[in-house]
Design a protein around this motif. Structure first.
Motif, PDB file in Angstrom:
ATOM      1  N   VAL A 165       0.833  -1.014   0.070  1.00 38.15           N
ATOM      2  CA  VAL A 165       0.099   0.001  -0.038  1.00 38.15           C
ATOM      3  C   VAL A 165       0.971   1.152   0.000  1.00 38.15           C
ATOM      4  N   LEU A 166       0.607   2.209  -0.852  1.00 40.31           N
ATOM      5  CA  LEU A 166       1.298   3.282  -0.777  1.00 40.31           C
ATOM      6  C   LEU A 166       0.044   4.470  -0.230  1.00 40.31           C
ATOM      7  N   ILE A 167       0.782   5.214   0.617  1.00 39.87           N
ATOM      8  CA  ILE A 167      -0.017   6.459   1.457  1.00 39.87           C
ATOM      9  C   ILE A 167       0.478   7.781   0.820  1.00 39.87           C
ATOM     10  N   GLN A 168      -0.252   8.494   0.345  1.00 39.10           N
ATOM     11  CA  GLN A 168      -0.243   9.605   0.001  1.00 39.10           C
ATOM     12  C   GLN A 168      -0.621  10.658   0.906  1.00 39.10           C
ATOM     13  N   VAL A 180      -2.064   1.024  11.401  1.00 39.06           N
ATOM     14  CA  VAL A 180      -2.904  -0.264  11.392  1.00 39.06           C
ATOM     15  C   VAL A 180      -2.331  -1.118  10.046  1.00 39.06           C
ATOM     16  N   LEU A 181      -1.963  -0.608   8.995  1.00 41.92           N
ATOM     17  CA  LEU A 181      -1.462  -1.470   7.953  1.00 41.92           C
ATOM     18  C   LEU A 181      -0.209  -2.210   8.384  1.00 41.92           C
ATOM     19  N   ARG A 182       0.740  -1.541   9.065  1.00 41.46           N
ATOM     20  CA  ARG A 182       1.837  -2.329   9.463  1.00 41.46           C
ATOM     21  C   ARG A 182       1.573  -3.447  10.585  1.00 41.46           C
ATOM     22  N   GLY A 183       0.461  -2.998  11.486  1.00 42.74           N
ATOM     23  CA  GLY A 183       0.135  -4.260  12.237  1.00 42.74           C
ATOM     24  C   GLY A 183      -0.447  -5.331  11.566  1.00 42.74           C
ATOM     25  N   ARG A 184      -0.871  -5.281  10.234  1.00 44.01           N
ATOM     26  CA  ARG A 184      -1.547  -6.197   9.463  1.00 44.01           C
ATOM     27  C   ARG A 184      -0.477  -6.917   8.452  1.00 44.01           C
ATOM     28  N   SER A 189       4.356   2.006   1.838  1.00 44.02           N
ATOM     29  CA  SER A 189       5.398   3.238   1.306  1.00 44.02           C
ATOM     30  C   SER A 189       4.494   4.481   1.303  1.00 44.02           C
ATOM     31  N   VAL A 190       5.128   5.662   1.375  1.00 39.58           N
ATOM     32  CA  VAL A 190       4.589   6.979   1.680  1.00 39.58           C
ATOM     33  C   VAL A 190       5.291   8.143   0.856  1.00 39.58           C
ATOM     34  N   ALA A 203      10.932   6.035   9.840  1.00 37.72           N
ATOM     35  CA  ALA A 203      11.239   5.526  11.249  1.00 37.72           C
ATOM     36  C   ALA A 203      10.300   4.716  11.691  1.00 37.72           C
ATOM     37  N   ARG A 204       8.898   4.687  11.229  1.00 39.13           N
ATOM     38  CA  ARG A 204       7.889   3.831  11.593  1.00 39.13           C
ATOM     39  C   ARG A 204       8.060   2.631  10.452  1.00 39.13           C
ATOM     40  N   GLY A 205       8.880   2.540   9.662  1.00 42.33           N
ATOM     41  CA  GLY A 205       9.161   1.167   8.951  1.00 42.33           C
ATOM     42  C   GLY A 205       8.631   1.267   7.501  1.00 42.33           C
ATOM     43  N   ALA A 206       8.280   2.693   6.968  1.00 37.49           N
ATOM     44  CA  ALA A 206       7.853   2.945   5.422  1.00 37.49           C
ATOM     45  C   ALA A 206       9.124   2.382   4.305  1.00 37.49           C
TER      46      ALA A 206
END
Length: 320
Positions: A165-168, A180-184, A189-190, A203-206
């Motif tokens: 998933v890409l978050i814009q 939420v997505l990381r937990g799944r 990517s951002v 830093a949160r893993g993107a």
């Protein structure tokens, strides 16, 4: 002599101040909530700068609220209960409400049609409150339940089996969606123009953005953002639009059909949104607390609404 409280007042000329106002009166079935924390949403800023959606003046806005019940006319919600307020005010009588109250054509929100949470106290129907069952969850984290409920509802538009998933946009909605997505176990990517927010995402893993992804969450809402998402998603992928913008979409029907992309929109949240969000917050309170980047006092709120300072995350008004 009537009792007074301190509250934000947004006047018709869009001047905002904090002043003493009469404490809210309670109707049958209402509760009085002493505000512990109130989040600032982008809609609060838009309303303060334009007057949009406001139905009374002077207005006390604020719809993301967590606090403690200090007076109750409803046996099911006793004094002392810590609650998050559900700010939706639908008619609950139309055909659209039968599908979901968030689709009600007459839907209004706390702060827009009745005084909201930028005040020391507010009065709401007891049915508009959700108990904070985790006693260890701080109010300034629990207040994230409403924006997180928006995220939970929006992410239902992403199909099962999605791997990337890409978050814009990495404001509070984008950042909450990332957690939420990381937990799944989904790779995220951002794309974010603010270097500080982009650094937070990493830093949160993107992972670095690039290549086609299964789905895109548009939490940016800039002119052309949906088209950018359409171009970045894989053939047959999904674009979920949660950001609100007033610009037209510049995608031809032919391109949309030939690429097989589904564009899903999401507004507000469903009835189970806040309880679901509170469970997520209780499972990882420290991670979600990191979304709150700034805590301000009520007397600092007018300046933040009229000329908001750029922040890395969520701004929360904290009450003593």
């Amino acid at each position: 002599m009537s009792r007074t409280i301190q509250a934000l007042r947004l006047h018709r000329d869009l001047v905002a101040d904090v002043a003493a106002v009469a404490a809210p009166a309670l109707g049958e079935g209402d509760v009085r909530v002493r505000t512990g924390a109130a989040g600032i949403c982008g809609s609060d800023v838009h309303a303060a700068q334009t007057g949009a959606w406001i139905e009374y003046w002077p207005a006390t806005t604020g719809h993301e609220v967590a606090g403690v019940v200090v007076e109750s006319r409803a046996a099911a919600v006793p004094v002392g209960m810590r609650v998050v307020v559900d700010s939706r005010l639908p008619c609950r009588a139309c055909a659209d409400c039968a599908v979901s109250p968030r689709l009600c054509p007459d839907l209004t929100w706390l702060g827009e049609s009745r005084p909201g949470g930028f005040a020391e106290e507010l009065a709401v129907p007891a049915t508009q409150t959700h108990p904070i069952l985790d006693d260890a969850l701080p109010l300034d984290v629990a207040v994230l339940a409403e924006p997180l409920a928006v995220v939970v509802t929006a992410l239902r538009g992403i199909p099962d089996g999605t791997r990337t998933v890409l978050i814009q946009g990495y404001g509070p909605i984008g950042a909450l969606a990332h957690l939420v997505l990381r937990g799944r176990g989904i790779e995220v990517s951002v794309v974010e123009t603010d270097p500080g927010r982009q650094a937070q995402a990493v830093a949160r893993g993107a992972v670095p953005a690039g290549g086609r992804v299964d789905a895109i969450l548009d939490a940016a809402g800039y002119p052309g953002s949906v088209r950018a998402a359409f171009e970045a998603v894989r053939r047959g992928g999904t674009v979920v639009v949660v950001a609100i913008g007033d610009h037209p979409l510049d995608i031809s029907a032919q391109a949309l059909v030939e690429k097989g992309v589904s564009i899903v929109t999401s507004v507000g949240f469903d009835d189970d949104g806040i309880p679901s969000a509170l469970r997520l917050l209780s499972e990882a309170p420290d991670a979600f607390a990191d979304i709150v980047s700034d805590r301000i006092r009520l007397d600092q709120l007018p300046a933040q609404l009229v000329a908001p300072a750029r922040t890395l995350g969520k701004v929360v008004v904290s009450f003593p």
